[in-house]
Scaffold this motif. Sequence first.
Motif, PDB file in Angstrom:
ATOM      1  N   GLN A  31       0.950   3.729  -2.748  1.00  0.00           N
ATOM      2  CA  GLN A  31      -0.342   4.794  -3.139  1.00  0.00           C
ATOM      3  C   GLN A  31       0.049   6.002  -2.576  1.00  0.00           C
ATOM      4  O   GLN A  31       0.847   6.452  -1.674  1.00  0.00           O
ATOM      5  CB  GLN A  31      -1.630   4.361  -1.793  1.00  0.00           C
ATOM      6  CG  GLN A  31      -2.127   3.040  -2.230  1.00  0.00           C
ATOM      7  CD  GLN A  31      -2.557   2.991  -3.719  1.00  0.00           C
ATOM      8  OE1 GLN A  31      -3.303   3.996  -4.523  1.00  0.00           O
ATOM      9  NE2 GLN A  31      -2.841   1.615  -4.282  1.00  0.00           N
TER      10      GLN A  31
ATOM     11  N   GLU B 106      -7.331   0.978   0.620  1.00  0.00           N
ATOM     12  CA  GLU B 106      -6.945  -0.271   0.050  1.00  0.00           C
ATOM     13  C   GLU B 106      -6.831  -1.315   1.082  1.00  0.00           C
ATOM     14  O   GLU B 106      -7.071  -2.528   0.855  1.00  0.00           O
ATOM     15  CB  GLU B 106      -5.302   0.074  -0.601  1.00  0.00           C
ATOM     16  CG  GLU B 106      -4.908  -1.269  -1.358  1.00  0.00           C
ATOM     17  CD  GLU B 106      -5.262  -1.572  -2.799  1.00  0.00           C
ATOM     18  OE1 GLU B 106      -5.070  -2.549  -3.349  1.00  0.00           O
ATOM     19  OE2 GLU B 106      -6.205  -0.442  -3.195  1.00  0.00           O
ATOM     20  N   LEU B 107      -6.181  -0.775   2.251  1.00  0.00           N
ATOM     21  CA  LEU B 107      -5.972  -1.990   3.343  1.00  0.00           C
ATOM     22  C   LEU B 107      -7.451  -2.542   3.601  1.00  0.00           C
ATOM     23  O   LEU B 107      -7.727  -3.596   4.009  1.00  0.00           O
ATOM     24  CB  LEU B 107      -5.288  -1.386   4.374  1.00  0.00           C
ATOM     25  CG  LEU B 107      -4.056  -1.116   4.323  1.00  0.00           C
ATOM     26  CD1 LEU B 107      -3.451  -0.144   5.586  1.00  0.00           C
ATOM     27  CD2 LEU B 107      -3.106  -2.175   4.262  1.00  0.00           C
TER      28      LEU B 107
ATOM     29  N   ALA C 199      -4.125   4.634   0.655  1.00  0.00           N
ATOM     30  CA  ALA C 199      -3.616   3.508   1.301  1.00  0.00           C
ATOM     31  C   ALA C 199      -4.641   2.864   2.220  1.00  0.00           C
ATOM     32  O   ALA C 199      -4.756   1.513   2.321  1.00  0.00           O
ATOM     33  CB  ALA C 199      -2.185   3.959   1.917  1.00  0.00           C
TER      34      ALA C 199
ATOM     35  N   VAL D 232       0.929  -1.141   0.038  1.00  0.00           N
ATOM     36  CA  VAL D 232       0.065   0.050  -0.050  1.00  0.00           C
ATOM     37  C   VAL D 232       0.829   1.174  -0.136  1.00  0.00           C
ATOM     38  O   VAL D 232       0.226   2.342  -0.305  1.00  0.00           O
ATOM     39  CB  VAL D 232      -0.950  -0.101   1.302  1.00  0.00           C
ATOM     40  CG1 VAL D 232      -2.057  -0.942   1.058  1.00  0.00           C
ATOM     41  CG2 VAL D 232      -0.081  -0.072   2.602  1.00  0.00           C
TER      42      VAL D 232
END
Length: 711
Positions: free
Chosen positions: A649, A658-659, A655, A646
């Motif tokens: 990003q 995304e996580l 980020a 991540v």
Amino acid sequence: MAVRHFSLVCCWWVVFLPAVFLPATPLSAAEPAAKHALLIGCTDYPRLDDFFQLEGPVNDVALMRQVLIESYGFTAESGRMVTLAASEDAMHQPTRANIQREFESLARRVQAGDEVLILMGGHGSQQPDNDPENPMDAEPDGLDEVFLPCDVGPWDGKAGMIENAIVDDQLRQWLSALVAKQASVCIIMDACHSGSGVRGSDAERSRQVPPGQLVPKALLDSVRESSSEDDASDSLFDGPGDLVAIYAAQPHETTPEKKLPLTADPDARKYYGLLSFTLCDLLSNTNRKLTYNELIQEVQSRYVAMGRRSPTPLIEGSNRDRIVMGKESFPERSRIRLSIQSDDEGTINSGALQGVTKGSIYRITAPLDDAGRSNKDTSGFVQVTEVDMTSATVVPVAYDESPKVSLADVQQRSVCELVFRDLGDRRLGVAVDSFDDSGTAIAESLHQRLTQLASELDSELVEVVTDPQDAQWLIRYNEGEVRLVPGAGIATGDESSVFVSHGVRSDWPELMREDLRRIARATNLLRLTGDNAETDRGGLIGLSIKTFDEENNEIQWQSAGRVLKEGQQIKVRLQHFGRENVDVTLLYVDNAYGITCLYPNPGESNRLRTGDSQSIRLRINAETVGLESLVAIVVKSDGQPVDYSVLEQPSLERASAELSRDVNRGGVGLFETPLGRLCKTSLYGVGASRGVTREAEQNYRVSVMSWKIEP
């Protein structure tokens, strides 16, 4: 991934040594191999302009002498350690005559198997080849490389050379005499001869006198017109015998001296050659044996971690895989001891050279007993407030639920153990330059206008500073353009390092803000590779990164560094040899400061067990130009696999999103681990994490491998 375009300005010193050795006296069983050092530092040049005076070489000599004696078993006895530097003693000034005398004396003393280290720090330059018809001394550009002793003079037209300059031919003869005695020789040249590029800040001084300062321009022009560089040899050292030659830079680069170490207090810093200081830093702190080739790769990694794009150190010799100065074993490091100055202040016997940083915290335990044992009971904690080269000032501090103690209750010579390493401010320093690329001052009104606009660039990742010498990047006006230029300058062929915004207009800061944010994120990621480089993890974490070409041949570090070609297919192989399972993330930092995840792919497990390997195939392209790096983040496994992909990003918001979509990519708790908090502060400017505990530091490793790409 990129192609880097550059042309060699000259060929470095090509050292051909004779194939036939002179008779050497064999060592008897009672005569162990001796160690010899000749350390030369040319600082003052009375016959050159003030602009070309140096400060660092005398400090290089003193530091190298200290490291050789303390860490490598050299001795100053029996004339085996000779220094020629600024001295009131005329016999020890680094003049041409004294340098020649000591080389010849050294050749008489050495025996087969002896270790010899030679350091030559000062200015380099060039002059017309004085033997152009000699096929054994081919200079395709028509110029000899020269080292300038302190008594160098002007051009001598009758002799056809710079007065008192040491020509590469002469140095070759001196080295030949040493190698002929079957000694193991390493020569370090902390000077440069012909590099050029975009000027950086005045915080760095080039160790080069341009040939035009010493040689008549008409003569230089004539030589250059009649010469051709097309036939330049690829080999910069191609002789038999046990000799390793280390140079500070590639032929097209300059090498600097600057105030170091950066982790010391400003008043404690001194000028050192970048190569000499970095070598001494590595040699004094390593706890494993290194070959000379590995040593130079470590130097390059340190430069990358400092945010530098150049120079690239150069190494030549027939025995580059020999162990550095023959040192095979490394005893346990000396304990850090506390000397108490008052109830509320003390000093420790380690400083910036040993990796001590301001703000770091140490646990105090009792002094060693007669048997060398330490009582592990904690007496209190101290925090570093000032850092010198080899010592630091500390004061008592409350830490880890332990109250602040008075040093009156602590024994002298108590042992100090690092528990928290402070890594300092992570922001990227930026300043407005008062000069253009040529060094010409810009108008004061223009400088004020740029300074006013630059104030808008301050952010969580960028700090606008007043003094350009404190800046990692410069905002510079040049020929109608506002440019971002690295504070270290730019070597010829790497002009893509300049970020340009056209004209001085009101939206100029907005145009540069994203450039600076991208630069800061990539710079801090690379900086992490140096923050814990020397941590001893007792074999728990071990990852080997190697690259291979299409024929499965390993791509080795060569004279010009590690070089890849456009269109080349390569394989990056990760091999885990530690005792604990680890989770691995492989990120790619390109020359435009973009960050891309190469491993793992989305949904792919990145856990490696002992003995596991993983291969990633890449094709090199020309989307960006210049030095590029692989960054490996290796974390000891604990629960679900964790990866740091991540970090590619551009914002923390993206980020985190995304996580939250994929718990297998680290989960929402990734940024709550010690390393995660450090990454969050370093790459996104969020949070206040300035360091990491020693305990947490044992659980991860961040390393780097860099390369250049050619068409």
